[in-house]
Design an enzyme around this catalytic site. Structure first.
Site, PDB file in Angstrom:
ATOM      1  N   LYS A 107       0.843  -1.217   0.000  1.00 15.35           N
ATOM      2  CA  LYS A 107       0.000   0.000   0.000  1.00 15.35           C
ATOM      3  C   LYS A 107       0.863   1.245   0.000  1.00 15.35           C
ATOM      4  O   LYS A 107       0.649   2.163  -0.795  1.00 15.35           O
ATOM      5  CB  LYS A 107      -0.888   0.028   1.238  1.00 15.35           C
ATOM      6  CG  LYS A 107      -1.533   1.397   1.512  1.00 15.35           C
ATOM      7  CD  LYS A 107      -2.366   1.459   2.750  1.00 15.35           C
ATOM      8  CE  LYS A 107      -1.640   1.882   3.964  1.00 15.35           C
ATOM      9  NZ  LYS A 107      -1.454   3.339   4.159  1.00 15.35           N
ATOM     10  N   ASN A 108       1.877   1.286   0.889  1.00 14.88           N
ATOM     11  CA  ASN A 108       2.631   2.530   1.045  1.00 14.88           C
ATOM     12  C   ASN A 108       3.606   2.784  -0.087  1.00 14.88           C
ATOM     13  O   ASN A 108       4.084   3.900  -0.257  1.00 14.88           O
ATOM     14  CB  ASN A 108       3.307   2.560   2.415  1.00 14.88           C
ATOM     15  CG  ASN A 108       2.256   2.700   3.521  1.00 14.88           C
ATOM     16  OD1 ASN A 108       1.124   3.098   3.259  1.00 14.88           O
ATOM     17  ND2 ASN A 108       2.620   2.331   4.733  1.00 14.88           N
ATOM     18  N   CYS A 122      -4.797   8.145   8.808  1.00 13.73           N
ATOM     19  CA  CYS A 122      -5.117   7.557  10.114  1.00 13.73           C
ATOM     20  C   CYS A 122      -4.888   8.576  11.234  1.00 13.73           C
ATOM     21  O   CYS A 122      -3.890   9.287  11.255  1.00 13.73           O
ATOM     22  CB  CYS A 122      -4.244   6.330  10.351  1.00 13.73           C
ATOM     23  SG  CYS A 122      -4.759   4.941   9.344  1.00 13.73           S
ATOM     24  N   ARG A 144       0.695  14.598  12.910  1.00 14.26           N
ATOM     25  CA  ARG A 144       1.131  14.346  11.526  1.00 14.26           C
ATOM     26  C   ARG A 144       1.226  15.623  10.681  1.00 14.26           C
ATOM     27  O   ARG A 144       0.603  15.749   9.632  1.00 14.26           O
ATOM     28  CB  ARG A 144       0.225  13.317  10.867  1.00 14.26           C
ATOM     29  CG  ARG A 144       0.098  12.030  11.663  1.00 14.26           C
ATOM     30  CD  ARG A 144      -0.720  10.997  10.959  1.00 14.26           C
ATOM     31  NE  ARG A 144       0.096  10.302   9.949  1.00 14.26           N
ATOM     32  CZ  ARG A 144      -0.393   9.309   9.199  1.00 14.26           C
ATOM     33  NH1 ARG A 144      -1.651   8.957   9.304  1.00 14.26           N
ATOM     34  NH2 ARG A 144       0.383   8.697   8.320  1.00 14.26           N
ATOM     35  N   ASP A 187       3.798   0.405  12.150  1.00 18.05           N
ATOM     36  CA  ASP A 187       2.545  -0.121  11.571  1.00 18.05           C
ATOM     37  C   ASP A 187       2.242  -1.529  12.039  1.00 18.05           C
ATOM     38  O   ASP A 187       1.114  -2.001  11.875  1.00 18.05           O
ATOM     39  CB  ASP A 187       2.603  -0.092  10.034  1.00 18.05           C
ATOM     40  CG  ASP A 187       2.645   1.331   9.513  1.00 18.05           C
ATOM     41  OD1 ASP A 187       2.953   1.512   8.329  1.00 18.05           O
ATOM     42  OD2 ASP A 187       2.389   2.257  10.299  1.00 18.05           O
ATOM     43  N   ARG A 226      -8.982   0.160   3.656  1.00 14.85           N
ATOM     44  CA  ARG A 226      -8.061   1.163   3.098  1.00 14.85           C
ATOM     45  C   ARG A 226      -6.716   0.523   2.765  1.00 14.85           C
ATOM     46  O   ARG A 226      -6.036   0.928   1.832  1.00 14.85           O
ATOM     47  CB  ARG A 226      -7.822   2.294   4.106  1.00 14.85           C
ATOM     48  CG  ARG A 226      -8.892   3.343   4.175  1.00 14.85           C
ATOM     49  CD  ARG A 226      -8.376   4.573   4.881  1.00 14.85           C
ATOM     50  NE  ARG A 226      -7.106   4.990   4.328  1.00 14.85           N
ATOM     51  CZ  ARG A 226      -6.190   5.674   5.007  1.00 14.85           C
ATOM     52  NH1 ARG A 226      -6.400   6.003   6.270  1.00 14.85           N
ATOM     53  NH2 ARG A 226      -5.057   6.052   4.440  1.00 14.85           N
TER      54      ARG A 226
HETATM   55  C1  EPZ Z   1       4.084   6.831   6.503  1.00 16.99           C
HETATM   56  O1  EPZ Z   1       3.364   7.884   7.145  1.00 16.99           O
HETATM   57  C2  EPZ Z   1       3.083   5.699   6.335  1.00 16.99           C
HETATM   58  N1  EPZ Z   1       1.993   6.143   5.485  1.00 16.99           N
HETATM   59  C3  EPZ Z   1       2.555   5.273   7.696  1.00 16.99           C
HETATM   60  O2  EPZ Z   1       1.724   4.138   7.485  1.00 16.99           O
HETATM   61  C4  EPZ Z   1       3.728   4.861   8.584  1.00 16.99           C
HETATM   62  O3  EPZ Z   1       3.239   4.592   9.876  1.00 16.99           O
HETATM   63  C5  EPZ Z   1       4.764   5.990   8.647  1.00 16.99           C
HETATM   64  O4  EPZ Z   1       5.161   6.368   7.320  1.00 16.99           O
HETATM   65  C6  EPZ Z   1       6.021   5.568   9.417  1.00 16.99           C
HETATM   66  O5  EPZ Z   1       6.586   4.446   8.802  1.00 16.99           O
HETATM   67  C7  EPZ Z   1       2.200   6.138   4.160  1.00 16.99           C
HETATM   68  O6  EPZ Z   1       3.257   5.773   3.680  1.00 16.99           O
HETATM   69  C8  EPZ Z   1       1.032   6.588   3.313  1.00 16.99           C
HETATM   70  P1  EPZ Z   1       6.338   9.993   8.754  1.00 16.99           P
HETATM   71  P2  EPZ Z   1       4.027   9.357   7.240  1.00 16.99           P
HETATM   72  O7  EPZ Z   1       6.338  11.214   7.948  1.00 16.99           O
HETATM   73  O8  EPZ Z   1       4.789   9.613   5.996  1.00 16.99           O
HETATM   74  C9  EPZ Z   1       6.342  13.332  12.146  1.00 16.99           C
HETATM   75  C10 EPZ Z   1      -0.165   2.802   7.658  1.00 16.99           C
HETATM   76  O9  EPZ Z   1      -0.739   2.268   8.614  1.00 16.99           O
HETATM   77  N2  EPZ Z   1       6.453  14.298  11.044  1.00 16.99           N
HETATM   78  O10 EPZ Z   1       7.485   9.047   8.660  1.00 16.99           O
HETATM   79  O11 EPZ Z   1       2.976  10.296   7.626  1.00 16.99           O
HETATM   80  C11 EPZ Z   1       5.007  12.589  12.122  1.00 16.99           C
HETATM   81  O12 EPZ Z   1       4.005  13.334  12.774  1.00 16.99           O
HETATM   82  C12 EPZ Z   1       0.317   4.224   7.775  1.00 16.99           C
HETATM   83  O13 EPZ Z   1       0.061   2.244   6.555  1.00 16.99           O
HETATM   84  C13 EPZ Z   1       6.584  15.652  11.338  1.00 16.99           C
HETATM   85  O14 EPZ Z   1       6.601  16.058  12.493  1.00 16.99           O
HETATM   86  O15 EPZ Z   1       5.021   9.141   8.445  1.00 16.99           O
HETATM   87  C14 EPZ Z   1       5.342  11.311  12.843  1.00 16.99           C
HETATM   88  O16 EPZ Z   1       5.273  11.527  14.224  1.00 16.99           O
HETATM   89  C15 EPZ Z   1       0.014   4.846   9.123  1.00 16.99           C
HETATM   90  N3  EPZ Z   1       6.684  16.531  10.305  1.00 16.99           N
HETATM   91  C16 EPZ Z   1       6.788  11.041  12.431  1.00 16.99           C
HETATM   92  O17 EPZ Z   1       7.305  12.295  11.960  1.00 16.99           O
HETATM   93  C17 EPZ Z   1       6.677  16.125   9.001  1.00 16.99           C
HETATM   94  O18 EPZ Z   1       6.789  16.976   8.104  1.00 16.99           O
HETATM   95  C18 EPZ Z   1       6.950  10.028  11.313  1.00 16.99           C
HETATM   96  O19 EPZ Z   1       6.068  10.407  10.273  1.00 16.99           O
HETATM   97  C19 EPZ Z   1       6.539  14.736   8.730  1.00 16.99           C
HETATM   98  C20 EPZ Z   1       6.438  13.844   9.768  1.00 16.99           C
END
Ligand code: EPZ
Length: 422
Positions: free
Chosen positions: A24-25, A120, A125, A309, A401
């Site tokens: 998915k991702n 989610c 985020r 995840d 999803r």
């Molecule tokens: C991706 O989310 C995945 N989603 C998530 O999978 C996964 O949990 C996550 O990566 C971590 O592996 C998709 O790929 C569509 P991050 P993402 O940016 O990109 C903070 C699932 O269940 N952050 O690595 O949103 C953020 O709030 C989903 O398949 C900032 O502060 O994750 C989080 O605490 C859920 N500022 C941490 O970093 C930013 O600009 C990691 O987020 C970006 C992120």
């Protein structure tokens, strides 16, 4: 529309062979990246899930020509017919990956208007790192009334230092950098398998990307990119892990084919530590579990650490492990909402800020429970497979999803899962 819910008759032992779907991702990053290709491109091994359908709707809204065959998992995207550079709120709110259209549209057309993404509800985020990275390439970006407005009259390759490891931030900057003059270097980049998959897809259209899978990624911008051959995305690491956990949770014997065992090392180590048996082949993993499981503890980390995840599905399995397990969620602020639902099934859990302490109980019992997000839904499915009686799971749309035909896959292994409305 009447509420649909999933019914799971617990206590069935899973046994047999199941093939994992495409990731998915990866899918939600590779599909917007197709915007970058001057020529039509074909993407294969896509899962038939709601997030892919939303991606198709988004591309079609922009004006792209999209032929999507969900049965074969194959999609043709011709971005040459795109006439718009803005994503509507009703689509952007449906998933986190909507933010990727900022980087892709900015790179190809020099502008993008994308409402802040949904996804989610597991924490704040923000996308400040995405914006910081694209500004470093010279984009003018502002957020007005919840919509990100990005413009550039030519991006310039630059060094981008991520303040924290962010999968989405790394992906968005990679997409924008494909058309930035010169070389862009992303430091403190995410290393997840789907980052490497996106890099390989960009490479298949002529973009030179080096270092994907390490914390430093270099991208040489190009005037134009053209897909030259069909591209098949990688298997889903998180679905593989969910099926591995389901086998252990039912003391089953399941072989998951079409997966990449090296992507699963953090989970494999924990399943072995608790007493399950895990055998790896080139593209398959067999998980067997005969006796009782010992409690284990883990902290979620960026790849290759224990994936956030899989924290929720794994915490369901820990509910009946002998002893005390400790789970620390380091990535998201509120990713424990499924635990309250599992308490209704007899789980003994206590949460202290980012740490969940799970005391093993002999048996869970069925209850009516609500999924709060995608992986919480998967956790409740695992709990339902383990519980005595028939568990009802509400909000099954979250599960749809991210998992392609999850109940069909589990029923093919001996589970008894159905859906009813009303
Ligand atoms: C991706 O989310 C995945 N989603 C998530 O999978 C996964 O949990 C996550 O990566 C971590 O592996 C998709 O790929 C569509 P991050 P993402 O940016 O990109 C903070 C699932 O269940 N952050 O690595 O949103 C953020 O709030 C989903 O398949 C900032 O502060 O994750 C989080 O605490 C859920 N500022 C941490 O970093 C930013 O600009 C990691 O987020 C970006 C992120």
């Amino acid at each position: 529309m009447p509420e649909e819910r999933m019914l799971i008759v617990g206590g069935r032992r899973l046994e047999g062979v199941v093939h994992v779907s495409g990731a998915k991702n990866s899918a939600v990053a590779v599909i917007p990246a197709a915007i970058l290709s001057q020529t039509p491109c074909v993407i294969e091994n896509l899962p038939n899930i709601e997030d892919v359908n939303v991606s198709v709707e988004t591309l079609r809204y922009l004006g792209a020509t999209v032929e999507w065959n969900p049965l074969e998992g194959t999609m043709m995207v011709d971005a040459s017919t795109i006439t718009k550079t803005e994503v509507p709120l009703e689509l952007s709110r449906k998933m986190r990956a909507s933010s990727y259209y900022i980087g892709a549209l900015l790179a190809r057309f020099g502008e993008a208007r994308v409402p802040l993404p949904g996804g989610c509800d597991i924490g704040r985020r923000p996308i400040d790192q995405h914006i910081k990275g694209m500004r470093a390439l010279g984009a003018k970006i502002e957020t007005s009334h919840g919509t990100v407005i990005a413009k550039s009259d030519g991006l310039l390759g630059s060094d981008v230092f991520m303040d924290m490891v962010t999968v989405g931030g790394t992906i968005n900057v990679m997409l924008a950098a494909t058309h930035a003059r010169g070389v862009t270097t992303i430091y403190n980049a995410a290393k997840e398998p789907h980052i490497v998959d996106l890099a390989n897809f960009l490479g298949s259209m002529g973009c030179r990307v080096k270092g994907a899978g390490t914390d430093t990624i270099r991208i040489r911008g190009a005037e134009s990119l053209s897909a030259r051959r069909p591209y098949a995305i990688i298997p889903d690491q998180i679905e593989t892990g969910t099926l591995m956990i389901a086998s252990a949770a039912t003391h089953g014997d399941v072989t998951i084919t079409g997966c990449i065992p090296t992507h699963m090392e953090a989970l494999t180590a924990k399943l072995l530590e608790m007493g399950a048996r895990v055998d790896e082949k080139d593209d398959a993993i067999r998980v067997r579990s005969l006796g009782e499981h010992r409690s284990v503890s883990f902290k979620t980390q960026v790849y290759p650490g224990f994936p956030t995840d899989l924290q929720q599905p794994m915490s369901a399995l820990l509910c009946t492990c002998i002893g005390t397990s400790r789970v620390v969620e380091n990535i998201f602020e509120s990713r424990f909402r499924h635990l309250a639902e599992m308490e209704r099934m007899g789980a003994n859990v206590r949460v202290y800020e980012q740490t969940a302490v799970i005391e093993g109980v002999p048996q869970l019992h069925a209850a009516a429970v609500e999924a709060s997000d995608l992986r919480a839904g998967a956790a409740l499915v695992i709990a339902g497979l383990m519980a005595q009686g028939t568990t009802e799971i509400y909000n099954t749309h979250y599960i749809d999803r991210g998992y392609e035909h999850l109940e069909e896959k589990l029923n093919s292994l001996g589970a008894e899962i159905s859906r009813i409305r009303g």
